[in-house]
Design a protein around this motif. Structure first.
Motif, mmCIF file in Angstrom:
data_model
loop_
_atom_site.group_PDB
_atom_site.id
_atom_site.type_symbol
_atom_site.label_atom_id
_atom_site.label_comp_id
_atom_site.label_asym_id
_atom_site.label_seq_id
_atom_site.Cartn_x
_atom_site.Cartn_y
_atom_site.Cartn_z
ATOM 1 N N GLU A 108 66.469 25.182 45.602
ATOM 2 C CA GLU A 108 65.128 24.620 45.771
ATOM 3 C C GLU A 108 64.785 24.517 47.256
ATOM 4 O O GLU A 108 63.694 24.892 47.674
ATOM 5 N N GLN A 109 65.734 24.049 48.040
ATOM 6 C CA GLN A 109 65.505 23.900 49.474
ATOM 7 C C GLN A 109 65.276 25.261 50.136
ATOM 8 O O GLN A 109 64.408 25.397 50.994
ATOM 9 N N GLY A 110 66.022 26.275 49.720
ATOM 10 C CA GLY A 110 65.852 27.608 50.278
ATOM 11 C C GLY A 110 64.465 28.162 49.998
ATOM 12 O O GLY A 110 63.813 28.738 50.886
ATOM 13 N N VAL A 111 63.985 27.974 48.767
ATOM 14 C CA VAL A 111 62.651 28.440 48.395
ATOM 15 C C VAL A 111 61.584 27.691 49.190
ATOM 16 O O VAL A 111 60.651 28.297 49.734
ATOM 17 N N LEU A 112 61.709 26.369 49.283
ATOM 18 C CA LEU A 112 60.729 25.576 50.019
ATOM 19 C C LEU A 112 60.716 25.921 51.509
ATOM 20 O O LEU A 112 59.653 26.024 52.130
ATOM 21 N N THR A 113 61.878 26.133 52.077
ATOM 22 C CA THR A 113 61.966 26.498 53.486
ATOM 23 C C THR A 113 61.292 27.850 53.730
ATOM 24 O O THR A 113 60.549 28.023 54.704
ATOM 25 N N ALA A 114 61.531 28.814 52.824
ATOM 26 C CA ALA A 114 60.909 30.136 52.968
ATOM 27 C C ALA A 114 59.391 30.030 52.873
ATOM 28 O O ALA A 114 58.668 30.626 53.677
ATOM 29 N N LEU A 115 58.899 29.272 51.904
ATOM 30 C CA LEU A 115 57.455 29.119 51.749
ATOM 31 C C LEU A 115 56.829 28.434 52.953
ATOM 32 O O LEU A 115 55.775 28.841 53.429
ATOM 33 N N ARG A 116 57.479 27.435 53.448
ATOM 34 C CA ARG A 116 56.932 26.719 54.607
ATOM 35 C C ARG A 116 56.995 27.585 55.862
ATOM 36 O O ARG A 116 56.101 27.540 56.694
#
Length: 125
Positions: A108-116
């Motif tokens: 989840e953190q990896g996806v959120l970091t990529a999106l941000r």
């Protein structure tokens, strides 16, 4: 034949514009959208006509005119043909898309970091 190449001519001096126009006028696949005499009017003419190709003067042989970079950033689909009135050197310019990549953690953190990171242009996640 349908005219697929839409050309805006902004070459100077006037004689050079006339020669360029005479060369392409009778081509069945090329439509001349107009002429721009003053470089200050170039952006508004491009915005108004949406050419496929812009023909400009090449003032210094084998050197990209400064205006090319700005125009290609603003209109990346544009092609620019720079024709030299002084000699036989001509140059063709276009922009291309650079594709970047970055591994993303499967979480989840990896996806959120990529999106941000994608939301902030030029910042890697």
């Amino acid at each position: 034949m349908e005219k697929h190449i839409r050309v805006l001519v902004a070459n100077r001096p006037r004689l050079m514009r006339d020669l360029v126009m005479a060369t392409i006028t009778d081509q069945p696949d090329i439509e001349i959208l107009g002429e721009v005499e003053d470089e200050a009017d170039l952006r508004s003419a491009i915005q108004r006509t949406r050419p496929t190709c812009l023909i400009i003067a090449l003032d210094r042989p084998n050197q990209r005119p400064l205006i090319c970079d700005a125009l290609l950033r603003e209109y990346p689909e544009l092609r620019i043909l720079a024709v030299s009135p002084a000699d036989t050197s001509n140059m063709f310019f276009w922009a291309s898309l650079n594709i970047h990549e970055h591994l993303v953690e499967s979480s989840e953190q990896g996806v959120l970091t990529a999106l941000r990171g994608a939301a902030v242009k030029g910042v890697n996640p």
